[in-house]
Design an enzyme around this catalytic site. Structure first.
Site, PDB file in Angstrom:
ATOM      1  N   MET A 112       0.835  -0.707  -0.178  1.00  0.00           N
ATOM      2  CA  MET A 112       0.145  -0.187  -0.134  1.00  0.00           C
ATOM      3  C   MET A 112       1.002   1.302  -0.100  1.00  0.00           C
ATOM      4  O   MET A 112       0.526   2.081   0.303  1.00  0.00           O
ATOM      5  CB  MET A 112      -0.395   0.002   1.420  1.00  0.00           C
ATOM      6  CG  MET A 112      -2.079  -1.624   1.295  1.00  0.00           C
ATOM      7  SD  MET A 112      -3.517  -1.064   2.740  1.00  0.00           S
ATOM      8  CE  MET A 112      -3.338  -0.920   3.220  1.00  0.00           C
ATOM      9  N   GLY A 113       1.969   0.568  -0.598  1.00  0.00           N
ATOM     10  CA  GLY A 113       3.294   2.403  -0.408  1.00  0.00           C
ATOM     11  C   GLY A 113       3.286   2.749   0.542  1.00  0.00           C
ATOM     12  O   GLY A 113       3.640   1.972   1.843  1.00  0.00           O
TER      13      GLY A 113
ATOM     14  N   LEU B 171       6.755   3.307   1.162  1.00  0.00           N
ATOM     15  CA  LEU B 171       7.803   2.077   1.646  1.00  0.00           C
ATOM     16  C   LEU B 171       8.041   2.529   2.470  1.00  0.00           C
ATOM     17  O   LEU B 171       9.270   3.049   2.555  1.00  0.00           O
ATOM     18  CB  LEU B 171       8.405   2.357   0.522  1.00  0.00           C
ATOM     19  CG  LEU B 171       6.727   1.747  -1.174  1.00  0.00           C
ATOM     20  CD1 LEU B 171       7.806   1.363  -2.646  1.00  0.00           C
ATOM     21  CD2 LEU B 171       6.315   0.758  -0.225  1.00  0.00           C
TER      22      LEU B 171
ATOM     23  N   GLY C 247      10.412  -2.314   5.902  1.00  0.00           N
ATOM     24  CA  GLY C 247      10.281  -3.595   5.837  1.00  0.00           C
ATOM     25  C   GLY C 247       9.939  -4.204   4.488  1.00  0.00           C
ATOM     26  O   GLY C 247       9.845  -5.343   3.572  1.00  0.00           O
ATOM     27  N   HIS C 248       9.427  -3.280   3.867  1.00  0.00           N
ATOM     28  CA  HIS C 248       8.750  -3.045   2.141  1.00  0.00           C
ATOM     29  C   HIS C 248       9.955  -3.652   1.372  1.00  0.00           C
ATOM     30  O   HIS C 248       9.882  -4.481   0.177  1.00  0.00           O
ATOM     31  CB  HIS C 248       8.086  -2.461   1.505  1.00  0.00           C
ATOM     32  CG  HIS C 248       7.089  -1.789   2.404  1.00  0.00           C
ATOM     33  ND1 HIS C 248       7.190  -0.668   2.406  1.00  0.00           N
ATOM     34  CD2 HIS C 248       6.071  -2.555   2.338  1.00  0.00           C
ATOM     35  CE1 HIS C 248       5.404  -0.522   3.271  1.00  0.00           C
ATOM     36  NE2 HIS C 248       4.712  -1.520   2.800  1.00  0.00           N
TER      37      HIS C 248
HETATM   38  P1  AMP Z   1       1.560  -3.027   3.271  1.00  0.00           P
HETATM   39  O1  AMP Z   1       1.899  -1.826   2.208  1.00  0.00           O
HETATM   40  O2  AMP Z   1       1.255  -2.484   4.522  1.00  0.00           O
HETATM   41  O3  AMP Z   1       0.160  -2.995   2.731  1.00  0.00           O
HETATM   42  O4  AMP Z   1       2.993  -3.908   3.281  1.00  0.00           O
HETATM   43  C1  AMP Z   1       2.505  -4.840   1.914  1.00  0.00           C
HETATM   44  C2  AMP Z   1       3.523  -5.795   2.459  1.00  0.00           C
HETATM   45  O5  AMP Z   1       5.242  -5.279   3.134  1.00  0.00           O
HETATM   46  C3  AMP Z   1       2.302  -6.683   3.634  1.00  0.00           C
HETATM   47  O6  AMP Z   1       3.038  -8.216   3.029  1.00  0.00           O
HETATM   48  C4  AMP Z   1       3.205  -6.473   4.878  1.00  0.00           C
HETATM   49  O7  AMP Z   1       3.271  -7.429   5.742  1.00  0.00           O
HETATM   50  C5  AMP Z   1       4.916  -6.560   4.451  1.00  0.00           C
HETATM   51  N1  AMP Z   1       5.016  -5.342   6.024  1.00  0.00           N
HETATM   52  C6  AMP Z   1       4.627  -4.729   6.105  1.00  0.00           C
HETATM   53  N2  AMP Z   1       5.483  -4.085   7.731  1.00  0.00           N
HETATM   54  C7  AMP Z   1       6.590  -5.343   7.260  1.00  0.00           C
HETATM   55  C8  AMP Z   1       7.703  -5.189   8.472  1.00  0.00           C
HETATM   56  N3  AMP Z   1       7.874  -4.153   9.594  1.00  0.00           N
HETATM   57  N4  AMP Z   1       8.357  -6.364   7.592  1.00  0.00           N
HETATM   58  C9  AMP Z   1       8.244  -7.116   6.831  1.00  0.00           C
HETATM   59  N5  AMP Z   1       6.858  -7.018   6.333  1.00  0.00           N
HETATM   60  C10 AMP Z   1       6.119  -5.817   6.254  1.00  0.00           C
END
Ligand code: AMP
Length: 282
Positions: free
Chosen positions: A30-31, A33, A36-37
């Site tokens: 969802m951006g 970034l 973690g991303h």
């Molecule tokens: P989001 O943009 O929050 O929807 O996350 C996109 C992807 O990144 C999803 O698969 C999340 O689980 C992963 N993600 C988000 N935060 C982290 C993090 N701190 N460590 C590892 N993966 C993450």
């Protein structure tokens, strides 16, 4: 890096990129970034010839009183991070591109797995997630797709969906990336005030301490859960949504800890809802 907004261009670009049997790795996001991303992107980069990242704040996974409008967005910064990490195709669809007028089809993963943890406090959330991931999987047709364990229930739901609907994709679950003080990285951390940000690592500290408690011999979920709740309420302006101790595969509640255990929490700090979890073998 090619930046693409519409579906037909994405399909065209992928047709070319895939020529000669090249393998495609996909990271849906969802951006806004962060590292973690970036860890997901790096892993996709190592394991595939072509890396596709999507940035889409998916309206169907937000409830009516949630933070859809406020969700942080910064496409320029996202593109810079993607370039640094060697992304080939960046997909930034608009809402109309993915949900044109008259859109009515949804994918819903039923059963206990979506009725616990975040599914309980966010009704409809996983239906939105399953729907958008299905659409993106059809568009990208990746060989591998990368998800973070930070969203542990999301990983479990998507793995279930991939099994049930026969998607030909390998789901790769990647460990949670944390700030130096232990706070799980999240785009939503930006909502925290300085005081709240200073308090927030109390969540992961509590999870690590709970794991230690189990490693020292405690097996009763009720006792571990009580310890976690007592510890989290000492965090200023924290309100517990849930503390769950479950089997990591089925997400069903455990009374006695054994096998691969998942301890997952959702905590509101002020108005910001944060989730975190740890998984370990007992
Ligand atoms: P989001 O943009 O929050 O929807 O996350 C996109 C992807 O990144 C999803 O698969 C999340 O689980 C992963 N993600 C988000 N935060 C982290 C993090 N701190 N460590 C590892 N993966 C993450």
């Amino acid at each position: 890096m090619q930046v693409i907004q519409n579906k037909s261009q994405l399909r065209e670009a992928l047709k070319r990129a895939r020529a000669g049997g090249k393998q495609v790795g996909f990271v849906p996001t969802m951006g806004y970034l962060h590292d973690g991303h970036a860890a997901l992107i790096d892993r996709a980069r190592r394991e595939n010839d072509v890396v596709v990242v999507s940035v889409f704040v998916n309206p169907t996974q937000f409830g009516p009183n949630e933070d859809l409008a406020a969700y942080p967005r910064d496409a320029d910064r996202d593109m810079a991070l993607m370039r640094t990490h060697g992304v080939d195709l960046a997909f930034f669809p608009t809402v109309d591109e993915l949900y044109p007028q008259g859109y009515t089809t949804y994918v819903s993963v039923d059963g206990p797995m979506t009725q616990t943890l975040c599914g309980r406090s966010r009704p409809g959330h996983f239906r939105g997630v399953a729907t958008i991931v299905t659409k993106l999987f059809h568009l990208v047709a990746p060989d591998r797709a990368y998800f973070g364990q930070k969203d542990c229930q999301q990983v479990a739901v998507i793995q279930q969906m991939v099994r049930d609907l026969d998607f030909d994709v390998e789901i790769v679950a990647c460990p949670t990336v944390r700030e130096a003080d232990g706070l799980a990285m999240s785009s939503r951390n930006v909502y925290l005030t300085a005081e709240q940000r200073a308090q927030a690592p109390g969540i992961s500290r509590t999870l690590f301490a709970a794991r230690e408690m189990v490693q020292k011999g405690e097996r009763r979920a009720a006792v571990v859960s009580e310890y976690i709740k007592k510890s989290i309420v000492t965090i200023d302006s924290a309100a517990i949504d849930y503390v769950s101790i479950v089997d990591s595969k089925t997400l069903s509640d455990l009374e006695l800890l054994s096998g691969e255990v998942l301890i997952a929490v959702a905590v509101k700090i002020g108005r910001t809802r944060l989730i975190d979890n740890i998984r370990f073998e007992v």
